[in-house]
Write an enzyme that holds these catalytic residues in place. Structure first.
Site, PDB file in Angstrom:
ATOM      1  CD  GLU A  37     -74.987  34.468 -15.630  1.00 29.28           C
ATOM      2  OE1 GLU A  37     -75.138  35.298 -15.121  1.00 29.28           O
ATOM      3  OE2 GLU A  37     -73.971  33.565 -15.317  1.00 29.28           O
ATOM      4  NE  ARG A 265     -61.563  27.951 -14.482  1.00 29.08           N
ATOM      5  CZ  ARG A 265     -62.135  29.176 -14.251  1.00 29.08           C
ATOM      6  NH1 ARG A 265     -62.478  29.266 -13.170  1.00 29.08           N
ATOM      7  NH2 ARG A 265     -62.232  30.125 -15.265  1.00 29.08           N
ATOM      8  CE  LYS A 275     -68.736  34.674 -19.246  1.00 28.09           C
ATOM      9  NZ  LYS A 275     -69.985  34.161 -19.771  1.00 28.09           N
TER      10      LYS A 275
END
Length: 563
Positions: A37, A265, A275
């Site tokens: 994104e 992750r 983020k």
């Protein structure tokens, strides 16, 4: 071994792909994608995903990997992030070739599939507010309640959805929801939102063409299917979303049905990879932008001096698993040390200069001495050092008195100047406050490339000519946080409480050897006995600026053992 044989270390994802290939699933194709994104810079966790997705495509015959921007939230996205992401992927050594896509490329098709779901009675326009929707959704132990708008007819929903698209309603007034099961144990299946209204934004690809935007859980599976993706690799937080991924594809008219596979992750100690928290560090000024060398962003690591090879090695070394784990920062630092030890030329830099006058060295003479650029790689050639009567040594390399374990210069003792002569400390000069400001030493002209006869030299120290050396600014970067899990500590109000106050120390008094005059960003050097450094550019006053990439040894290992 032929060129098409897979040599990369196996993992459970590759084992799934191997079984799919053996059974002929997807016609033997392997097609992955990396779908960031564009609402911030990529970080080290994204590097793991990049290496996994592009690496799998590279290692299987005919394999392909797309770069696709998930650009469905224009409030937080912009072209700067798009450009930064593309630069990072290329810098890591991967190429999407002609396969660059945006989720916004499919806005018309996504809208068409939404209309199809409405026509099938599988989607409806809901007027509940966001707060009401949360209340109706239920909890992990209690089922949700149907929206009072759930039984609207397809015709009414089609009309309302068209009016949403035409901009008739305000933000938040209505959403389009899937009609699945409000009592589903998986909350993601309790009539999730598919579209929401967003006015007053200019999308970096579509401008003001749209005022309704699809949600990620609706966009992602359809984008995968439209691109012919075979294996959609996601981190574990999307595992509970997989039933919705499959539901969307099972209920629209589309041929391809990719398989979503989740992996753990990357949780890297002494940093954060959220983020939202990285954005907070930037927006609140705790760091100097997304590419601050203390940040775990790919841009920050690049500016700090990390190499693509070191990051790829790190991602390979930590592996791919289903289990959440915390990776030691020392593993990443070991990877860059190994790479730079083999490839970085050596140089001398004095960070805390102490002037030394070689009293028996001729005045006005500049002697050129040759030194290898790398002690283990003759192919790197040599560099020229310039010796003069006045030189600088590091202040920590001199003591008036010391025990035998101290292997540097002491009063009356001898050491060798690196790649030069043996010198002896004869006299200490102090200022009015008693601070040592200068050493008077003598050099032995017979010791260039030879040991003095009958005398024991304590050790070897680095040095730089006082007149020929170059002034430099050196930025000593360290770990941004002093806690291995800064965002996991519930005893403090915020992860910001664990910011390391010593994460950056700026040295403006450094002097470096003249061979570094042309050093440019992207190059790497080992400053002997100091660490690995990379040029950052030049300061406002024209001095060279070097960023420390990593120390020569893991200085945190001992600290961690005592905690």
């Amino acid at each position: 071994m032929n060129d098409n044989e897979i040599t990369a270390p196996t993992n459970f994802i590759r084992q799934i792909i191997d079984r799919d290939q053996a059974s002929g699933k997807h016609g033997g194709r392997v097609h992955t994608r990396f779908p960031p994104e564009p609402n911030g810079f990529l970080h080290i966790g994204h590097a793991k995903s990049i290496c996994l997705n592009f690496g799998i495509a590279r290692d299987y015959p005919g394999g392909m990997c797309n770069l696709r921007f998930d650009d469905t939230n224009p409030h937080k996205e912009n072209q700067e992030y798009v450009d930064a992401i593309k630069a990072d992927v290329r810098w890591l050594g991967f190429d999407w070739e002609q396969r660059l896509f945006y989720a916004s490329d499919y806005f018309e098709q996504l809208h068409g599939f939404a209309v199809e779901l409405i026509e099938k009675g599988l989607a409806y326009v809901c007027d509940l507010s966001a707060e009401e929707t949360r209340r109706y959704r239920g909890t992990l132990t209690e089922p949700g309640m149907p929206s009072p708008y759930r039984e609207r007819s397809p015709a009414e929903n089609l009309d309302l959805f068209a009016r949403m698209k035409a901009g008739e309603f305000e933000d938040g007034a209505r959403v389009l929801r899937a009609r699945i099961d409000m009592a589903a144990p998986n909350i993601n299946l309790r009539d999730p939102t598919l579209y929401r209204i967003r006015h007053g934004v200019i999308h970096h690809q579509t401008g003001e063409q749209w005022c309704i935007y699809p949600m990620y859980d609706f966009t992602h599976p359809i984008s995968d299917a439209l691109e012919g993706i075979t294996h959609s690799l996601c981190t574990l937080e999307f595992e509970d979303h997989r039933p919705l991924y499959d539901w969307v594809l099972d209920n629209i008219s589309i041929d391809c049905h990719p398989q979503q596979i989740e992996f753990s992750r990357l949780n890297l100690q002494y940093t954060v990879v959220s983020k939202r928290k990285l954005t907070q560090l930037v927006s609140e000024g705790h760091v100097d932008g997304w590419d601050d060398p203390r940040m775990p962003t790919i841009a920050g690591l690049r500016r700090r001096g990390y190499t693509p090879a070191a990051i790829r090695t790190f991602c390979e070394r930590i592996g791919v698993t289903k289990a959440d784990n915390s990776v030691e920062m020392g593993i990443l630092e070991a990877c860059i040390r190994e790479d730079l030890d083999a490839h970085a030329p050596r140089a001398m830099a004095v960070l805390d200069p102490l002037k030394v006058i070689l009293v028996n060295y001729p005045e006005g003479v500049v002697e050129e001495l040759q030194a290898p650029c790398h002690p283990k790689d003759e192919g790197m050639g040599s560099r020229t050092l310039k010796l003069t009567r006045e030189i600088y040594i590091d202040r920590a390399d001199f003591r008036e008195e010391a025990n035998k374990k101290y292997k540097r210069l002491v009063s009356g003792g001898e050491v060798r100047l690196r790649n030069a002569y043996v010198i002896r400390a004869d006299q200490v000069i102090r200022d009015a406050g008693g601070e040592i400001v200068e050493l008077r030493c003598s050099y032995d002209p017979a010791t260039l490339g030879a040991n003095p006869e009958g005398r024991k030299v304590r050790g070897v120290i680095h040095w730089v000519s006082a007149s020929e050396g170059l002034p430099a600014e050196v930025r000593l970067y360290d770990r941004l946080f002093n806690n291995p899990t800064p965002d996991g500590d519930r005893t403090v109000a915020s992860f910001l409480a664990h910011i390391n106050p010593d994460s950056l120390r700026v040295v403006r008094t450094a002097v470096v050897e003249p061979s570094l005059a042309g050093a440019t960003p992207g190059e790497h050097y080992q400053f002997e006995r100091e660490g690995y450094f990379t040029p950052d550019g030049r300061s406002d006053d024209g001095r060279l600026v070097f960023n420390r990439t990593v120390t020569l040894r893991d200085s945190w290992a001992r600290i961690e053992q005592t905690v």
